[in-house]
Design a protein around this motif. Sequence first.
Motif, PDB file in Angstrom:
ATOM      1  N   GLY A   1       0.813  -1.214   0.000  1.00  0.00           N
ATOM      2  CA  GLY A   1       0.000   0.000   0.000  1.00  0.00           C
ATOM      3  C   GLY A   1       0.845   1.263   0.000  1.00  0.00           C
ATOM      4  O   GLY A   1       0.525   2.240  -0.687  1.00  0.00           O
ATOM      5  N   LEU A   2       1.932   1.248   0.752  1.00  0.00           N
ATOM      6  CA  LEU A   2       2.808   2.425   0.814  1.00  0.00           C
ATOM      7  C   LEU A   2       3.500   2.710  -0.515  1.00  0.00           C
ATOM      8  O   LEU A   2       3.846   3.855  -0.809  1.00  0.00           O
TER       9      LEU A   2
ATOM     10  N   PHE B   1       2.541   5.655  -2.739  1.00  0.00           N
ATOM     11  CA  PHE B   1       2.892   7.027  -2.380  1.00  0.00           C
ATOM     12  C   PHE B   1       4.301   7.347  -2.861  1.00  0.00           C
ATOM     13  O   PHE B   1       5.066   6.466  -3.248  1.00  0.00           O
TER      14      PHE B   1
ATOM     15  N   ARG C   1      -0.409  12.818   3.641  1.00  0.00           N
ATOM     16  CA  ARG C   1      -0.987  11.698   2.883  1.00  0.00           C
ATOM     17  C   ARG C   1      -0.571  10.365   3.490  1.00  0.00           C
ATOM     18  O   ARG C   1      -1.387   9.465   3.651  1.00  0.00           O
ATOM     19  N   VAL C   2       0.720  10.234   3.810  1.00  0.00           N
ATOM     20  CA  VAL C   2       1.259   8.950   4.271  1.00  0.00           C
ATOM     21  C   VAL C   2       0.777   8.603   5.681  1.00  0.00           C
ATOM     22  O   VAL C   2       0.313   7.485   5.933  1.00  0.00           O
TER      23      VAL C   2
ATOM     24  N   TRP D   1      -2.884   7.601   6.026  1.00  0.00           N
ATOM     25  CA  TRP D   1      -3.063   6.275   5.431  1.00  0.00           C
ATOM     26  C   TRP D   1      -2.589   5.196   6.399  1.00  0.00           C
ATOM     27  O   TRP D   1      -3.277   4.181   6.592  1.00  0.00           O
TER      28      TRP D   1
ATOM     29  N   ASN E   1      -4.512   1.967   7.902  1.00  0.00           N
ATOM     30  CA  ASN E   1      -4.134   0.742   7.181  1.00  0.00           C
ATOM     31  C   ASN E   1      -2.905   0.029   7.738  1.00  0.00           C
ATOM     32  O   ASN E   1      -2.304  -0.771   7.032  1.00  0.00           O
TER      33      ASN E   1
END
Length: 116
Positions: free
Chosen positions: A30-31, A34, A65-66, A69, A73
Amino acid sequence: MSERTIRGYHAHIYYDPKKTREAAARVRTGLAAFNVQLGSWHDEPVGPHLDAMYQVAFAPEEFGRVVPWLMLNRERLSVLVHPSTGDGHGDHLERCLWLGDKLKLNESALSRGAQQ
């Protein structure tokens, strides 16, 4: 008091190599969406980190953003987020935030003024 500049951020994603590595891999996947630099997997202690982890480096403009998230998550994994100011001790221990359980760090591996 000296003025510090945040040059970037690190997030350390902690996992258990035998129990939660798959969850850590899903977080890592998922990361990758970014604008981040994904570090190597470390199944053994490294530097101040006593638990298995990998590092994610990102610019200040990516923080908004990170980190949100990761809040949503992180798959119940512990995550240390800290700035990179050049003071590894202060960055890891005084100017940090934890998502999940706060883990113990090897404080003797963190020197003031040394980038970690």
